[in-house]
Scaffold this active site. Structure first.
Site, mmCIF file in Angstrom:
data_model
loop_
_atom_site.group_PDB
_atom_site.id
_atom_site.type_symbol
_atom_site.label_atom_id
_atom_site.label_comp_id
_atom_site.label_asym_id
_atom_site.label_seq_id
_atom_site.Cartn_x
_atom_site.Cartn_y
_atom_site.Cartn_z
ATOM 1 N N ASN A 102 0.803 -1.222 0.000
ATOM 2 C CA ASN A 102 0.000 0.000 0.000
ATOM 3 C C ASN A 102 0.839 1.276 0.000
ATOM 4 O OD1 ASN A 102 -2.483 1.700 0.608
ATOM 5 N ND2 ASN A 102 -1.297 2.035 2.481
ATOM 6 N N TYR A 117 4.510 10.453 -11.591
ATOM 7 C CA TYR A 117 3.563 9.698 -10.772
ATOM 8 C C TYR A 117 2.768 8.724 -11.630
ATOM 9 C CZ TYR A 117 -0.345 8.565 -7.747
ATOM 10 O OH TYR A 117 -1.296 7.883 -7.012
ATOM 11 N N PRO A 136 -7.825 3.331 -7.218
ATOM 12 C CA PRO A 136 -8.792 4.369 -6.900
ATOM 13 C C PRO A 136 -8.565 5.667 -7.674
ATOM 14 C CG PRO A 136 -7.556 3.618 -4.956
ATOM 15 C CD PRO A 136 -6.811 3.183 -6.171
ATOM 16 N N GLY A 137 -9.651 6.427 -7.804
ATOM 17 C CA GLY A 137 -9.575 7.796 -8.300
ATOM 18 C C GLY A 137 -9.471 8.757 -7.136
#
Length: 255
Positions: A90, A156, A186-187
């Site tokens: 994560n 990124y 995810p957004g």
């Protein structure tokens, strides 16, 4: 078969997605190995969840940019908890909104070393324990930035395209073993992400102005649901956005 109480290792567990995953999975009876650079935060979280849910929890310092730190954390966690079943890679970040040619080395290296190298090191260290257990699940935490690039996010986005490639490659490489591989992408989501990226609280708040974005627990629910799927089911990829975000470039704002 998936054990009744899987042992789940989560990096970047001191806040945001990682903390939310820890809280949700602890409520489901999972035992936890929580790692972050801010070790005092994960220790407090581990103590809280142990008392609240009666689970076992190990907390330790880990900097996923450094192999020795990752290897030590994973080994200590597995020894303390009696093994590992799930690895959630994560830990990740964005640093700045530079055009490609403007990106300073410091920000370039922070993103690539954490978002790409750190993921490799975490999963590389965890896999032997999953194989030993005979059942496992690996989670990559990607992003919509790994599906659609945007201005000011070249490095990124490159790192998150890399995460997507690694997830898809690992899925192929582990075919035939009882280890599942899932990428949760995810957004817009409210965490410390924009604060870290922009280094300005007001600018970070403006990112979500007029929008109802995802929460960290929305993303954690994607992990929980994938983990609890029947053993013969592998959720390869979840691309999740709030209703207000149709794409990276199209967001409805109520202002």
């Amino acid at each position: 078969m998936r054990p009744e109480h899987p042992i789940v290792l989560i990096t970047g567990a001191s806040s945001g997605f990682g903390e939310a995953m820890a809280r949700l999975l602890a409520s489901q009876g999972c035992h936890l190995a929580l790692g972050a650079r801010r070790v005092e935060r994960v220790q407090a979280l581990a103590d809280e969840l142990t008392k609240a849910h009666g689970i076992k929890a190990f907390a330790g310092a880990v900097d996923t940019r450094h192999t020795a730190s990752v290897d030590a954390f994973v080994a200590e966690a597995a020894a303390a908890l009696g093994g590992l079943h799930v690895v959630v890679a994560n830990a990740g970040l964005a640093s700045g909104t530079y055009k490609l040619w403007e990106t300073p080395d410091e920000d370039l290296e922070a993103m690539m070393r954490t978002n790409v190298e750190g993921v490799v090191k975490t999963i590389r260290a965890g896999l032997p324990h999953l194989r030993k257990a005979g059942w496992g699940h690996v989670f990559f935490i990607g992003s919509t930035a790994g599906h659609q690039p945007y201005e000011g996010g070249s490095v990124y986005c490159a790192s998150k395209f890399g995460v997507k490639a690694m997830a898809q490659s690992l899925r192929l490489e582990l075919n035939g073993e009882q280890i599942r591989v899932t990428s949760v992408d995810p957004g817009m989501a409210v965490t410390e992400f924009s604060d870290v990226r922009l280094k300005d609280g007001d600018k970070a708040k403006a990112v979500y102005q007029g929008v109802k974005p995802l929460t960290a627990f929305d993303v954690a629910e994607c992990v929980r649901w994938s983990l609890m799927a029947p053993d013969h089911v592998n959720i390869d990829e979840i691309l999740v956005k709030c209703v207000d975000q149709a794409s990276v470039h199209k967001v409805h704002r109520r202002i």
